[in-house]
Design an enzyme around this catalytic site. Structure first.
Site, PDB file in Angstrom:
ATOM      1  N   ARG A 104       0.929  -1.065   0.010  1.00 27.99           N
ATOM      2  CA  ARG A 104      -0.127  -0.088  -0.011  1.00 27.99           C
ATOM      3  C   ARG A 104       0.838   1.213  -0.117  1.00 27.99           C
ATOM      4  O   ARG A 104       1.891   1.214   0.449  1.00 27.99           O
ATOM      5  CB  ARG A 104      -0.879   0.003   1.151  1.00 27.99           C
ATOM      6  CG  ARG A 104      -2.217  -0.768   1.094  1.00 27.99           C
ATOM      7  CD  ARG A 104      -3.033  -0.741   2.290  1.00 27.99           C
ATOM      8  NE  ARG A 104      -2.671  -1.440   3.372  1.00 27.99           N
ATOM      9  CZ  ARG A 104      -2.072  -0.901   4.510  1.00 27.99           C
ATOM     10  NH1 ARG A 104      -1.891   0.345   4.404  1.00 27.99           N
ATOM     11  NH2 ARG A 104      -1.524  -1.613   5.425  1.00 27.99           N
ATOM     12  N   TYR A 185      -1.412  -3.519  -6.618  1.00 26.00           N
ATOM     13  CA  TYR A 185      -1.313  -4.146  -5.388  1.00 26.00           C
ATOM     14  C   TYR A 185      -2.503  -4.092  -4.652  1.00 26.00           C
ATOM     15  O   TYR A 185      -3.406  -3.256  -4.539  1.00 26.00           O
ATOM     16  CB  TYR A 185      -0.160  -3.497  -4.596  1.00 26.00           C
ATOM     17  CG  TYR A 185      -0.193  -4.038  -3.014  1.00 26.00           C
ATOM     18  CD1 TYR A 185       0.341  -4.918  -2.886  1.00 26.00           C
ATOM     19  CD2 TYR A 185      -0.734  -3.202  -2.064  1.00 26.00           C
ATOM     20  CE1 TYR A 185       0.364  -5.653  -1.391  1.00 26.00           C
ATOM     21  CE2 TYR A 185      -1.052  -3.815  -0.555  1.00 26.00           C
ATOM     22  CZ  TYR A 185      -0.278  -5.109  -0.578  1.00 26.00           C
ATOM     23  OH  TYR A 185      -0.498  -5.707   0.806  1.00 26.00           O
ATOM     24  N   LYS A 194      -9.859  -2.242   1.485  1.00 31.39           N
ATOM     25  CA  LYS A 194      -9.496  -1.201   2.427  1.00 31.39           C
ATOM     26  C   LYS A 194     -10.246   0.085   1.945  1.00 31.39           C
ATOM     27  O   LYS A 194     -10.849   0.769   2.922  1.00 31.39           O
ATOM     28  CB  LYS A 194      -8.031  -0.961   2.371  1.00 31.39           C
ATOM     29  CG  LYS A 194      -7.139  -2.090   2.783  1.00 31.39           C
ATOM     30  CD  LYS A 194      -7.201  -2.668   4.126  1.00 31.39           C
ATOM     31  CE  LYS A 194      -6.248  -3.424   4.526  1.00 31.39           C
ATOM     32  NZ  LYS A 194      -6.543  -4.483   5.950  1.00 31.39           N
ATOM     33  N   HIS A 214     -10.973  -2.303  11.331  1.00 34.07           N
ATOM     34  CA  HIS A 214      -9.833  -3.161  10.738  1.00 34.07           C
ATOM     35  C   HIS A 214      -9.814  -4.395  11.975  1.00 34.07           C
ATOM     36  O   HIS A 214      -8.968  -4.383  12.620  1.00 34.07           O
ATOM     37  CB  HIS A 214      -8.783  -2.434  10.775  1.00 34.07           C
ATOM     38  CG  HIS A 214      -7.602  -3.053  10.156  1.00 34.07           C
ATOM     39  ND1 HIS A 214      -6.395  -2.765  10.110  1.00 34.07           N
ATOM     40  CD2 HIS A 214      -7.635  -4.142   9.129  1.00 34.07           C
ATOM     41  CE1 HIS A 214      -5.502  -3.493   9.471  1.00 34.07           C
ATOM     42  NE2 HIS A 214      -6.237  -4.130   8.924  1.00 34.07           N
ATOM     43  N   SER A 236      -1.730  -4.103  10.548  1.00 32.82           N
ATOM     44  CA  SER A 236      -1.634  -5.161   9.332  1.00 32.82           C
ATOM     45  C   SER A 236      -0.395  -5.743   9.735  1.00 32.82           C
ATOM     46  O   SER A 236       0.704  -5.241  10.240  1.00 32.82           O
ATOM     47  CB  SER A 236      -1.325  -4.264   8.168  1.00 32.82           C
ATOM     48  OG  SER A 236      -2.464  -3.664   7.755  1.00 32.82           O
ATOM     49  N   CYS A 238       0.455  -8.178  11.718  1.00 29.88           N
ATOM     50  CA  CYS A 238       0.644  -8.280  13.264  1.00 29.88           C
ATOM     51  C   CYS A 238       0.125  -9.801  13.808  1.00 29.88           C
ATOM     52  O   CYS A 238      -0.086  -9.889  15.075  1.00 29.88           O
ATOM     53  CB  CYS A 238      -0.125  -7.401  14.083  1.00 29.88           C
ATOM     54  SG  CYS A 238       1.153  -5.991  14.499  1.00 29.88           S
ATOM     55  N   ASP A 261      -9.860  -9.824   8.494  1.00 29.47           N
ATOM     56  CA  ASP A 261      -9.303  -8.503   8.510  1.00 29.47           C
ATOM     57  C   ASP A 261     -10.284  -7.421   8.582  1.00 29.47           C
ATOM     58  O   ASP A 261      -9.639  -6.424   9.156  1.00 29.47           O
ATOM     59  CB  ASP A 261      -8.895  -8.389   7.092  1.00 29.47           C
ATOM     60  CG  ASP A 261      -7.865  -7.189   6.815  1.00 29.47           C
ATOM     61  OD1 ASP A 261      -7.063  -6.838   7.722  1.00 29.47           O
ATOM     62  OD2 ASP A 261      -8.007  -6.537   5.760  1.00 29.47           O
ATOM     63  N   ARG A 355       2.328 -12.348  -0.620  1.00 25.27           N
ATOM     64  CA  ARG A 355       0.725 -12.525  -0.068  1.00 25.27           C
ATOM     65  C   ARG A 355       0.301 -13.934  -0.728  1.00 25.27           C
ATOM     66  O   ARG A 355       0.564 -14.160  -1.717  1.00 25.27           O
ATOM     67  CB  ARG A 355      -0.213 -11.436  -0.516  1.00 25.27           C
ATOM     68  CG  ARG A 355       0.243 -10.266   0.241  1.00 25.27           C
ATOM     69  CD  ARG A 355      -0.515  -9.707   1.268  1.00 25.27           C
ATOM     70  NE  ARG A 355      -0.149  -8.808   2.185  1.00 25.27           N
ATOM     71  CZ  ARG A 355      -0.648  -8.264   3.286  1.00 25.27           C
ATOM     72  NH1 ARG A 355      -1.959  -8.413   3.576  1.00 25.27           N
ATOM     73  NH2 ARG A 355      -0.263  -7.302   4.005  1.00 25.27           N
TER      74      ARG A 355
HETATM   75  O1  SAT Z   1      -2.181  -4.129   2.211  1.00 24.35           O
HETATM   76  S1  SAT Z   1      -3.512  -4.836   2.051  1.00 24.35           S
HETATM   77  O2  SAT Z   1      -4.336  -3.401   2.419  1.00 24.35           O
HETATM   78  O3  SAT Z   1      -3.779  -5.243   0.898  1.00 24.35           O
HETATM   79  C1  SAT Z   1      -3.659  -5.923   3.379  1.00 24.35           C
HETATM   80  C2  SAT Z   1      -3.511  -5.561   4.828  1.00 24.35           C
HETATM   81  O4  SAT Z   1      -2.549  -4.568   5.260  1.00 24.35           O
HETATM   82  O5  SAT Z   1      -4.365  -5.980   5.429  1.00 24.35           O
HETATM   83 MN    MN Z   2      -5.658  -5.537   7.146  1.00 29.58          MN
END
Ligand code: SAT
Ligand code: MN
Length: 572
Positions: A104, A185, A194, A214, A236, A238, A261, A355
């Site tokens: 991101r 991405y 998101k 989140h 994210s 974690c 998520d 990922r």
């Molecule tokens: O980076 S993403 O938003 O695609 C996934 C995440 O951070 O949970």
């Molecule tokens: Mn996330």
């Protein structure tokens, strides 16, 4: 907010302007390669036609969402060299992106509102705002005009079409629109995730009286068969996915996954907070995922999975740091950059933010109610972060208001999911810092207002930290499946058990209240210690962050909670 509406796969892309100036190239010259424009609802058709005039693609493909279409697209991408089949598994694919398009891009993610303060608080003393980026409608229109006209013309030059210099992820909450340019991405381009399910939805939620967060959602059943659902917010990367799919190390316990998520939550007519997962799949960080850390994720990704930027083995499998699988003799590894790689090499074989993307239904422990439109009832909300020092394994907030403060004060070691470098402790309130769709001060007010809802049965709020280390840098807590021991304590607290003692920061397990049987030596004294110097510094940092960043928009209730904590820490 019906569960049937899963935005994960939807293109929510839209452009603002009256389009009058866009090329008048007529749609007759544009080929509709498959599907029928005439069959689309008027608004969608209108969108497609205007977008086509603007971007000038060679052809239009109207998705029907069938498996046949999926196969056809994958085959085409394979022919073009954009994805490779992974013969070791069933229908699994590997994509390697442009190395400049791997995460991101928070600095290029903007929210567009006429008034800046609707999007972000104005920081004190001219400090740089850290709670999102605002852009004026005029500036945004100019940015769109610079990027979109003719952007789909001609052959893509790179194997991974992207435009890192011009990447822009724009949100127009008043119009419920998202306009994304230049990145392929996940979080920048899967606009249902998101962008919609958090940024736009958090704004919808405020307008309509619910919450878009989140958070993972999991069900946990104790050996006596009593089941509870909890939602948990961690920044994210974690360990949210690991917790959401946890295999409890405590005998007789069962965890089931609703989502890993995002949670959409609202109070039902009985006053219970109910949550749905608005996503259809998992988009998880690969490195560190293994049969030990997350066996359910490993089972989920054996088929129908798209991997990005992981390494590939010569026998057609995937590989990454921490996969914990020895390489068979003679098997070689190609890194995410397409270079030969061997164990011991300095550079990682997989990108740290590589990922897997897999359908949720493949996870062996999906909760039977994971698609229930009414959602699952949430009894506890857990905040957490990666805190190597000072923050105990678990504590419970004194009440809702204190819990909202705990969420506002969340901090964590930075992650690879965004462009940040190095391991610094970053403020990440509610794990939402990159995802607020409106002014964080008003978001806090919205959370506080839940207390005033007539008949609302508010969940209890907890904070966890699996990542505390001793002086030698060793983890003080084993984590993973053993985290069930913490969930066990949380569940017993929900049952009304008198198993907590008060500390200046919240309620922690009484001596012996955490089930540590069979764990070996755990230094609970260190794990729960509250070093006065650490907490004095922590409250100083929280104060300067909240007063500087949220400034005029900081609700007085949150400030009062901060002052109360300062007082308690002082008397420690
Ligand atoms: O980076 S993403 O938003 O695609 C996934 C995440 O951070 O949970
Ligand atoms: Mn996330």
């Amino acid at each position: 907010m019906a569960a049937a509406y899963r935005p994960g796969l939807r293109l929510n892309w839209h452009v603002l302007s009256p389009w009058g100036w866009a090329s008048r190239r007529s749609l007759q010259t544009l080929q509709v390669l498959s599907g029928d424009l005439g069959q689309l609802p008027e608004g969608v058709r209108d969108f497609v036609e205007r977008s086509a005039r603007l971007c000038q693609p060679e052809g239009i493909h109207i998705c029907d969402g069938t498996e046949a279409e999926n196969t056809a697209i994958l085959t085409l991408l394979e022919q073009q060299g954009l994805v490779r089949k992974l013969p070791k598994y069933s229908n699994c694919w590997l994509a390697r992106t442009d190395p400049k398009d791997v995460a991101r891009v928070e600095s290029k993610t903007v929210i567009v509102t006429p008034s800046q303060r609707d999007t972000v608080p104005l920081p004190a003393g001219g400090a740089r705002g850290q709670l999102g980026n605002w852009m004026s409608p005029a500036e945004f229109q100019q940015a769109v005009d610079e990027r979109f006209p003719g952007c789909m013309q001609g052959e893509p030059v790179s194997q991974w079409p992207c435009n890192p210099e011009k990447t822009l992820i724009g949100h127009v909450p008043d119009q419920r629109e998202i306009i994304s340019f230049g990145s392929g991405y996940g979080g920048n381009s899967l606009l249902g995730k998101k962008c919609f399910a958090l940024r736009i939805a958090s704004r919808l939620a405020r307008d309509e009286g619910w919450l878009a967060e989140h958070m993972l959602i999991l069900g946990i059943t104790n050996p006596a068969g009593k089941k509870r659902y909890v939602a948990a917010a961690f920044p994210s990367a974690c360990g949210k996915t690991n917790l959401a799919m946890m295999q409890p190390a405590l005998p007789g316990w069962k965890v089931e996954c609703v989502g890993d998520d995002i949670a959409w939550m609202r109070f039902d007519s009985e006053g219970r907070l109910r949550a749905i997962n608005p996503e259809n799949g998992f988009f998880g960080v690969a490195p560190g995922t293994s049969a030990t850390t997350n066996p359910n994720a490993m089972a989920t990704i054996q088929s129908n999975t798209l991997f990005t930027n992981v390494a590939e083995t010569s026998d057609g499998g995937v590989y990454w740091e921490g996969i914990d699988q020895p390489l068979a003799p003679g098997v070689t590894v190609t890194s995410w950059l397409g270079k030969p790689w061997k164990p011991g090499d300095k550079e990682p074989c997989a990108h740290p933010n590589s990922r897997f993307c897999a359908p949720a239904r493949q996870c062996p422990i999906m909760d039977p109610a994971w698609e229930a439109p009414e959602g699952v009832p949430i009894d506890a909300i857990i905040f957490g972060g990666r805190r190597p020092k000072g923050v105990p394994l678990v504590y419970e907030a004194f009440n809702w208001r204190h819990g909202v403060f705990v969420g506002s004060a969340m901090r964590s070691e930075s992650t690879a999911a965004a462009e940040h470098k190095g391991k610094i402790i970053m403020h990440d309130p509610f794990a939402m810092r990159p995802f607020f769709g409106y002014n964080f001060g008003r978001y806090l007010e919205h959370w506080l207002s839940m207390e005033e809802r007539k008949g609302a049965r508010l969940p209890r709020i907890f904070h966890v930290n699996w990542f505390r280390r001793d002086e030698a840098g060793r983890f003080l807590w084993p984590g993973f499946g053993e985290n069930a021991r913490v969930l066990d304590w949380i569940c017993r607290r929900l049952e009304g058990e008198d198993s907590a003692r008060e500390t200046p920061i919240g309620l922690v397990p009484k001596e012996g209240a955490l089930d540590l049987s069979g764990l070996g030596a755990i230094d609970t004294t260190q794990l729960f210690s509250l070093p006065k110097d650490f907490w004095k510094q922590e409250v100083r940092d929280i104060r300067s962050y909240l007063t500087e960043q949220v400034n005029q928009d900081l609700p007085k209730e949150v400030l009062a909670e901060l002052e109360a904590l300062e007082g308690r820490v002082c008397r420690m």
